[in-house]
Design an enzyme around this catalytic site. Structure first.
Site, mmCIF file in Angstrom:
data_model
loop_
_atom_site.group_PDB
_atom_site.id
_atom_site.type_symbol
_atom_site.label_atom_id
_atom_site.label_comp_id
_atom_site.label_asym_id
_atom_site.label_seq_id
_atom_site.Cartn_x
_atom_site.Cartn_y
_atom_site.Cartn_z
ATOM 1 N N GLU A 1 -6.767 7.464 1.848
ATOM 2 C CA GLU A 1 -7.449 6.726 0.793
ATOM 3 C C GLU A 1 -6.413 6.207 -0.194
ATOM 4 O O GLU A 1 -5.535 6.932 -0.629
ATOM 5 C CB GLU A 1 -8.478 7.625 0.109
ATOM 6 C CG GLU A 1 -9.122 7.050 -1.143
ATOM 7 C CD GLU A 1 -9.737 5.660 -0.974
ATOM 8 O OE1 GLU A 1 -10.490 5.454 0.004
ATOM 9 O OE2 GLU A 1 -9.442 4.783 -1.799
ATOM 10 N N GLY B 1 -9.309 4.570 4.800
ATOM 11 C CA GLY B 1 -10.116 4.166 3.645
ATOM 12 C C GLY B 1 -11.321 5.075 3.561
ATOM 13 O O GLY B 1 -12.461 4.628 3.502
ATOM 14 N N ASP C 1 -13.521 -2.600 2.680
ATOM 15 C CA ASP C 1 -13.705 -3.608 1.632
ATOM 16 C C ASP C 1 -13.774 -4.990 2.285
ATOM 17 O O ASP C 1 -12.908 -5.334 3.085
ATOM 18 C CB ASP C 1 -12.535 -3.551 0.641
ATOM 19 C CG ASP C 1 -12.492 -2.209 -0.080
ATOM 20 O OD1 ASP C 1 -13.572 -1.599 -0.257
ATOM 21 O OD2 ASP C 1 -11.390 -1.751 -0.449
ATOM 22 N N ASN D 1 -1.452 4.199 1.445
ATOM 23 C CA ASN D 1 -1.822 2.828 1.765
ATOM 24 C C ASN D 1 -1.736 2.685 3.282
ATOM 25 O O ASN D 1 -0.653 2.548 3.846
ATOM 26 C CB ASN D 1 -0.876 1.864 1.081
ATOM 27 C CG ASN D 1 -1.268 0.427 1.343
ATOM 28 O OD1 ASN D 1 -2.117 0.152 2.198
ATOM 29 N ND2 ASN D 1 -0.664 -0.476 0.621
ATOM 30 N N ALA D 2 -2.880 2.724 3.927
ATOM 31 C CA ALA D 2 -2.902 2.724 5.387
ATOM 32 C C ALA D 2 -2.371 1.424 5.970
ATOM 33 O O ALA D 2 -1.911 1.383 7.098
ATOM 34 C CB ALA D 2 -4.325 2.970 5.871
HETATM 35 C C1 LIG Z 1 -16.108 0.500 0.529
HETATM 36 S S1 LIG Z 1 -15.111 1.914 0.580
HETATM 37 C C2 LIG Z 1 -15.754 2.855 1.941
HETATM 38 C C3 LIG Z 1 -15.406 4.296 1.837
HETATM 39 C C4 LIG Z 1 -15.862 5.198 2.967
HETATM 40 N N1 LIG Z 1 -15.246 4.815 4.226
HETATM 41 C C5 LIG Z 1 -17.369 5.211 3.076
HETATM 42 O O1 LIG Z 1 -17.881 4.731 4.077
HETATM 43 O O2 LIG Z 1 -18.007 5.712 2.169
HETATM 44 C C6 LIG Z 1 -13.545 1.340 1.170
HETATM 45 C C7 LIG Z 1 -12.426 2.291 0.806
HETATM 46 O O3 LIG Z 1 -11.215 1.914 1.447
HETATM 47 C C8 LIG Z 1 -10.154 2.157 0.550
HETATM 48 N N2 LIG Z 1 -9.012 1.327 0.950
HETATM 49 C C9 LIG Z 1 -8.892 -0.013 0.857
HETATM 50 N N3 LIG Z 1 -7.705 -0.422 1.316
HETATM 51 C C10 LIG Z 1 -7.045 0.693 1.713
HETATM 52 C C11 LIG Z 1 -5.760 0.927 2.260
HETATM 53 N N4 LIG Z 1 -4.916 -0.077 2.484
HETATM 54 N N5 LIG Z 1 -5.391 2.192 2.556
HETATM 55 C C12 LIG Z 1 -6.245 3.217 2.312
HETATM 56 N N6 LIG Z 1 -7.460 3.052 1.791
HETATM 57 C C13 LIG Z 1 -7.869 1.815 1.497
HETATM 58 C C14 LIG Z 1 -10.729 1.783 -0.782
HETATM 59 O O4 LIG Z 1 -10.005 2.347 -1.848
HETATM 60 C C15 LIG Z 1 -12.154 2.319 -0.670
HETATM 61 O O5 LIG Z 1 -12.250 3.632 -1.127
#
Ligand SMILES: C[S@@+](CC[C@H](N)C(=O)[O-])C[C@H]1O[C@@H](n2cnc3c(N)ncnc32)[C@H](O)[C@@H]1O
Lengths: 366, 273
Positions: free
Chosen positions: B109, B68, B167, B144-145
Site C-alpha cells: 500500500e 494497493g 484507482d 510503491n508497487a
Molecule cells: C481504491 S483503493 C482499493 C483498496 C483495496 N484494494 C480495496 O479493494 O479495498 C486503491 C488503493 O491502491 C493504493 N495504491 C495506488 N497506487 C499504488 C501504488 N503504486 N503502490 C501501492 N499502492 C497503491 C491506493 O493508495 C489505494 O489505497
C-alpha cells in the site's frame, strides 16, 4: 561535450556541432526534414529550438554515425558525413543505439524505448520505465536490451520481445548512469559511487568497486554533501559522472570520473574470478572536460588533449593534427554543465509528522 | 491490544505513484528481512533456525501479493463479512489469512496512513487470536508497487497477484498512473510463476475496458474462462472481502454484483520463443 569513434577516428560533439579532427571539419546539425503538412507556427517552434546534441552513436560496421538532439531530432550520417536521414521523434531522446541490422533504438526522457525500423514504418514501443532512462545497452548477441534509470534500477529485457523480462540487477543505492555490456558481463556505474559487474541474465552481482575509496581529498565529499544538504538530499558518496570500459586480454579496464574530482580513475577487473585492482589515476593539467577510453585513454581538459597508454599510464606523444585542431576549436568546446545533482531525489515525506500528530491525537483521546 | 480505529488513519484518496517518496525498501529481495513481517516463518536475516521443524519454515516465500491493498480487507478482517453471493459449494471465510492458511500473503500500500492502519490491524488480529496462531501468514508493507516490486519479489515467486478496485485515474494525462499498463504487466509477469493468476476487479466500466484491452494484448497473459473460475475460493473473497468491495456493495453495487463480467481473471502462461 561527447566523444565517439568511427573507423578509429575520434568525433567530438559540442552544442549543435560535430567536430572531426581527422578531416579538420566542423559540421553543424541542420534543421530537421519536416513533414509537409506542418503549420507555420509549428515550423517556427521547430526551427527555434535548441539543436544541442544529447547522444551520439556509431554502427558496428563503421558505416554510420547518428546523433540525437535536444529538439527531438535524429540525424544519421554515413562514414563520409553525408546525411542519410534526418527525422523528428515524439519525445526528447536521452540515448540512441544502432542494432546490428541498422535499426535504431531510441530511449527518451519519459522512460520509454522505441525501435525505429530502417524501413520507415511507425516506431515500435519496446518498453517503459517509470523514470528517466539514463543509459541503454544491447548485449553482444542482441538477445538482451539493458536499460537503467533515475531510480536505482537496471532492467534486463529480452530483445526484441521486451515484454519478457530476464532479470533486474539490483544493488545500487542511487541512480544508475551507465551500463556497458562487454565480454558477456554487464558493467554499471551509479550516483552511489560504485561500479558493479553483473551476470545480467541472472541479475547476480559479480563484484562491486567503491570508487570513493580512491578519493584522497575528503573535502570534496564534504562540500558536495553540504550543497546537497541544502536541497534536502542525503549523499554519502561522490557520484560517478562517466564510466567507460574496454577489454584488455582476459581483463576489463574500467575508467571513471567522479563529480568534482579532477582525475580519471582506472581499474582492472579480471574476467575470471572478478577480482579487481586499482590500475592508476590520471590527472589532467587543467579542469577535466571529458575522457574517452579506447586503445588509449584520451583526456580532454580546457587546454589540450592528452593521450595515455593504458597499461602503464605513460603519456604518449599525442598526434599533432589533433592538438592543432583542439587548440583552434577549443572555444567551441564548452563544457556542458554536468547537471548530475538533478538526478537525486528530493525526498518528501510527511510520515514522521503524521505519526507525531497521530500520537498527540490519541493521547488527547479525540 | 485494542483494535485500531479507522478515523485516525484517514488520508487523501490519491497519492502520486510517480513521485519520489522516501520509502524503505531492501536493496534486493535477498536482503529483505521477512522475519519482521512473518516472525513465525522466518528467522532474522542471516540467522538460521537450529531445529529441524523450523528450518522447513524458512523455505517459505510470499506467494500472494495484494497490490494497493488499502486497509487490508482481502488479507483478513475483524468481523465476518456478509456474504453477498452465497454459494453452497464454497465454505466462505473472511480473508486470505483464513482461506489459505498455508500461504504467506503480503499487501502493498502506497499511502502511509492507510498502510499504518492495516499494519496495526494485522498485529491486533494476531494478538486476539494468539491461541490459534491465526493471521501470522499475512502482512503488509508500505511500498510503491509501480516502482519497487523487484526489491521484494524474485522472478516467478508469486502464485497470485491481486488488483482490487485500483484507482481509476480518469484523466488521459493520469493514465500513466494506472497500476495496470502494458509495461507494468511485463513486470507482473516476471514475478508470477508460470500458471500464476492475476485477479482484478473494478466497478468502473472505463477502467475495466482498459484492463481487458491491455491484458488481452499482452503476449504473456491469457484470459481464463468463467467456467474455470468455479470452485476458486478467491473469487468470493475478491468480490466481498475488501473495504472497497463492501462499499460498492453497500452503495447498490449493481456493476460489481453478480456480474462476473467485471471480474476479469487472467491465467498467465509463459510464451516460448
Ligand atoms: C481504491 S483503493 C482499493 C483498496 C483495496 N484494494 C480495496 O479493494 O479495498 C486503491 C488503493 O491502491 C493504493 N495504491 C495506488 N497506487 C499504488 C501504488 N503504486 N503502490 C501501492 N499502492 C497503491 C491506493 O493508495 C489505494 O489505497
Amino acid at each position: 561535450m561527447l566523444v565517439a569513434e568511427l573507423n578509429s577516428a575520434l568525433i567530438l560533439t559540442s552544442g549543435d556541432t560535430l567536430l572531426l579532427p581527422a578531416s579538420n571539419q566542423l559540421i553543424k546539425i541542420p534543421p530537421p526534414d519536416v513533414p509537409p503538412n506542418l503549420t507555420k507556427g509549428q515550423l517556427q517552434v521547430l526551427n527555434k529550438q535548441d539543436r544541442t546534441i544529447t547522444s551520439v552513436t556509431t554502427s558496428r560496421d563503421g558505416k554510420h554515425i547518428a546523433v540525437s538532439t535536444e529538439n527531438k531530432q535524429i540525424v544519421v550520417f554515413d562514414a563520409a558525413f553525408r546525411i542519410v536521414s534526418n527525422f523528428i521523434v515524439n519525445r526528447a531522446p536521452s540515448k540512441i543505439l544502432f542494432t546490428k541490422s541498422g535499426d535504431m533504438l531510441v530511449a527518451d526522457r519519459t522512460g520509454d524505448v522505441y525501435l525505429y525500423k530502417r524501413e520507415k514504418t511507425e516506431p515500435v514501443l519496446l518498453l517503459g520505465h517509470l523514470s528517466m532512462i539514463l543509459d541503454m545497452a544491447l548485449s553482444e548477441c542482441e538477445k538482451y536490451i539493458i536499460t537503467c534509470d533515475r531510480d536505482e534500477k537496471i532492467r534486463v529485457s529480452r530483445f526484441p520481445n521486451t515484454y519478457n523480462i530476464a532479470s533486474f540487477c539490483l544493488g545500487h543505492d542511487e541512480f544508475v548512469i551507465r551500463v556497458v555490456v562487454i565480454k558477456g558481463v554487464l558493467v554499471s556505474a551509479s550516483g552511489d559511487g560504485t561500479v558493479r559487474v553483473w551476470d545480467y541474465v541472472k541479475g547476480a552481482q559479480l563484484c562491486s568497486i567503491d570508487t570513493n575509496l580512491c578519493v584522497k581529498d575528503e573535502k570534496l565529499l564534504e562540500e558536495f554533501s553540504g550543497v546537497m544538504d541544502r536541497e534536502k538530499v542525503d549523499v554519502t558518496a561522490l557520484p560517478i559522472t562517466d564510466m567507460q570500459v574496454v577489454c584488455d586480454g582476459d581483463c576489463l579496464v574500467v575508467a571513471v570520473s567522479l563529480y568534482s574530482c579532477r582525475d580519471v580513475q582506472l581499474y582492472r577487473v579480471e574476467l575470471e574470478g572478478y577480482n579487481w585492482t586499482v590500475l592508476n589515476s590520471v590527472e589532467p593539467v587543467d579542469a577535466l572536460h571529458k575522457f574517452y577510453l579506447s586503445k588509449n585513454l584520451y583526456i580532454f581538459d580546457s587546454f589540450k588533449v592528452s593521450v595515455y597508454n593504458l597499461s602503464n599510464s605513460a603519456l604518449i606523444n599525442s598526434d599533432k593534427q589533433m592538438d592543432e585542431f583542439y587548440e583552434k576549436h577549443k572555444n567551441v568546446l564548452k563544457i556542458s554543465e554536468n547537471e548530475i545533482t538533478v538526478l537525486y531525489k528530493r525526498k518528501f515525506d510527511n510520515v514522521q509528522e503524521y505519526l507525531e500528530r497521530k500520537k498527540l491525537r490519541l493521547e488527547s483521546g479525540k | 491490544m485494542s483494535l485500531p480505529q479507522k478515523r485516525f488513519f484517514r488520508q487523501r484518496a490519491h497519492s502520486n505513484p510517480l513521485a519520489d517518496h522516501s520509502l524503505e525498501f531492501p536493496s534486493c529481495p535477498s536482503k529483505m528481512d521477512w522475519s519482521e513481517h512473518f516472525p513465525l516463518f522466518f528467522t532474522k536475516l542471516g540467522e538460521r533456525f537450529n531445529d529441524e521443524e523450523n528450518s522447513m519454515k524458512t523455505k517459505k516465500k510470499v506467494e500472494f501479493a495484494d497490490v494497493g491493498c488499502g486497509y487490508g480487507g482481502l488479507l483478513g478482517s475483524f468481523c465476518e463479512v456478509q456474504v453477498t453471493v452465497p454459494r453452497a459449494d464454497i465454505n466462505f471465510k473472511v480473508g486470505l489469512a483464513d482461506t489459505f492458511p498455508e500461504v504467506l500473503s503480503l499487501g502493498l500500500e502506497l499511502r502511509a496512513k492507510v498502510a499504518d492502519y492495516a499494519h496495526k490491524k494485522i498485529l491486533a488480529l494476531r494478538e486476539q487470536n494468539k491461541s490459534t496462531g491465526k493471521y501470522q501468514n499475512i502482512s503488509i508493507v508500505r511500498a510503491n508497487a509501480m516502482k519497487y516490486l523487484p526489491y521484494f519479489f524474485e522472478k516467478g515467486q508469486l502464485k497470485k497477484i491481486f488488483f482490487l478496485f485500483p484507482d481509476p485515474h480518469f484523466k488521459k494525462s493520469k493514465h500513466k498512473w494506472r497500476i495496470i499498463s502494458p509495461h507494468l504487466l511485463s513486470d507482473y509477469a516476471y514475478f508470477l510463476a508460470v500458471g500464476g493468476l492475476l485477479y482484478t476487479v473494478t466497478d468502473v466500466a472505463e477502467l475495466y475496458e482498459w484492463e481487458i484491452k491491455h491484458l488481452s494484448e499482452h503476449p504473456l497473459f491469457m484470459r481464463i474462462s468463467n467456467e474455470s473460475l468455479k470452485g476458486d475460493a478467491t473469487v468470493d473473497l475478491i468480490l466481498n472481502s475488501s473495504e472497497e468491495s463492501k462499499k460498492v456493495t453497500r452503495q447498490g453495487g449493481d456493476n460489481k454484483m453478480g456480474e462476473i463480467y467485471y471480474v476479469s481473471l487472467f491465467l498467465f502462461a509463459l510464451v516460448v520463443f
